[in-house]
Design a protein around this motif. Structure first.
Motif, short mmCIF file in Angstrom:
data_model
loop_
_atom_site.label_atom_id
_atom_site.label_comp_id
_atom_site.label_asym_id
_atom_site.label_seq_id
_atom_site.Cartn_x
_atom_site.Cartn_y
_atom_site.Cartn_z
N ASN A 169 0.85 -1.18 0.00
CA ASN A 169 0.00 0.00 0.00
C ASN A 169 0.89 1.24 0.00
N VAL A 170 1.10 1.82 -1.17
CA VAL A 170 2.03 2.93 -1.34
C VAL A 170 1.58 3.73 -2.55
N LYS A 171 2.02 4.96 -2.66
CA LYS A 171 1.70 5.76 -3.84
C LYS A 171 2.90 5.75 -4.79
N LEU A 172 2.67 5.37 -6.04
CA LEU A 172 3.72 5.32 -7.06
C LEU A 172 3.53 6.50 -8.01
N MET A 173 4.50 7.41 -8.03
CA MET A 173 4.41 8.61 -8.87
C MET A 173 5.17 8.38 -10.18
N PRO A 174 4.47 8.26 -11.32
CA PRO A 174 5.15 8.03 -12.60
C PRO A 174 5.82 9.31 -13.12
N ILE A 175 7.11 9.23 -13.35
CA ILE A 175 7.85 10.36 -13.93
C ILE A 175 8.70 9.81 -15.06
N LYS A 176 8.30 10.11 -16.28
CA LYS A 176 9.02 9.58 -17.44
C LYS A 176 10.16 10.51 -17.83
N VAL A 177 11.40 10.05 -17.64
CA VAL A 177 12.58 10.84 -18.01
C VAL A 177 13.50 10.06 -18.94
N PHE A 178 13.05 8.87 -19.37
CA PHE A 178 13.83 8.06 -20.30
C PHE A 178 13.01 7.76 -21.54
N GLN A 179 13.67 7.75 -22.68
CA GLN A 179 13.03 7.47 -23.94
C GLN A 179 12.68 5.98 -24.04
#
Length: 339
Positions: A284-294
């Protein structure tokens, strides 16, 4: 020399392998051909002002100040006012870190976009690093999600049979030998499986946030979710960033087009005990998606820096950065050692 492994799951810091025995432009050092990062000394007045969203604008012609005006297309202040002030305060308080004894501030760091991809980066940086106004100048180094190795002496034991009180019903749990290797099951027994209070920023190739074993744990920006479409409701500089941000395609849909980020997110925080797939280290955790790779798994220091700033300023308590390179960026080290 071993490649750097940057894998940060339960602490906000970078672990690096020294690059002192490598030449500054060894063939293994890859970088963006038309960009450099320049840190001016803190006492250099760049006449910078910040807008309501913390983005800085310098009234000084930075190319002219550096003596390379003819080679410069544009310059951008890399960090927000909030990030800069935190780093300056850290230095004033003389807060040290055994990994980085003398971290610099994030003040006066510029991303310099050059006119041509054929510019001699080595020559330009050599000149800039002799400039008395410059603290350092470095390439915009590339990193790769596949560009690291695991020490051969690390042995992962077979899954142990335990009588632990917490046993997930996820069908693939029996195949998760990593659980036994790091004894996460014992942590579950002693401290629980997570209460949703932590937010892990996954700086990677994005996340498949529709995945049935991840969707329930994806971080949601409530202000944007419940706000006006097409408007920056929370004033953080990103419009409709409901589930994080895509710094590669510059949009609000940081979906994974490589699957490395989804894999990493699953290890960190796949929903456990839901009868689907696997159990993450935290259920039970919050996963923050941050796309910095192609999609090819390659990213660069300046883009990653933007992602770290986004994570910090939008409530992430933990960073996960699973990528590597031979190169060490002064900019990144300074940034991730700023609380």
């Amino acid at each position: 020399m071993k490649k750097t492994l940057l894998s940060i799951l339960f602490a906000c810091f970078i672990t690096t392998v020294s690059a002192q025995d490598k030449k500054p432009f060894d063939d293994n050092f890859k970088y963006v051909p038309s960009k450099i990062i320049v840190k001016l000394k803190d006492n250099v007045d760049t006449k910078t002002t910040y807008n309501a969203k913390g983005k800085g604008i310098s009234k000084v012609n930075i190319g002219q100040l550096l003596g390379i005006e003819s080679k410069v297309k544009s310059t951008t202040i890399l960090f927000t006012e909030k990030a800069i002030l935190k780093s300056v305060a850290r230095k004033k308080q003389k807060r040290t870190d055994y990994r980085v004894p003398n971290p610099g501030t994030l003040k006066n760091i510029f991303l310099v976009d050059l006119n041509s991809k054929t510019e001699n980066i080595q020559e330009i940086l050599a000149t800039l690093n002799k400039n008395e106004k410059v603290e350092y100048a470095e390439p915009d180094f590339n990193y790769d999600v596949n560009d690291f190795t695991i020490d051969s002496e690390i042995i992962y034991p077979k899954k142990e049979t335990t009588n632990n009180a917490v046993t997930p019903n996820d069908p693939l749990y029996s195949e998760q030998t990593n659980i036994a290797a790091v004894k996460i099951d014992k942590v579950w027994d002693a401290y629980g499986t997570g209460d949703g209070s932590q937010t892990i920023a996954i700086l990677d190739t994005g996340i498949d946030y529709t995945h049935p074993d991840l969707a329930e744990n994806i971080w949601i920006n409530e202000a944007e979710l419940n706000g006006v479409e097409g408007f920056d409701d929370d004033g953080n500089g990103y419009i409709d960033d409901i589930r994080g941000w895509d710094f590669i395609n510059v949009d609000n849909a940081p979906l994974d087009d490589n699957m490395h980020g989804t894999h990493v997110a699953g290890i960190a925080g796949a929903v456990g005990g839901n009868g689907i797939g696997i159990a993450g280290a935290v259920w039970n955790v919050k996963l923050m998606p941050i796309k910095v790779f192609q999609s090819n798994g390659v990213g660069n220091a300046s883009t990653i820096a933007e992602g770290v700033t986004y994570a910090s300023e939008n409530g992430a308590t933990i960073l996960n950065m699973s990528f590597g390179s031979y190169a060490e960026s002064f900019t990144q080290v300074s940034q991730v050692t700023t609380p």
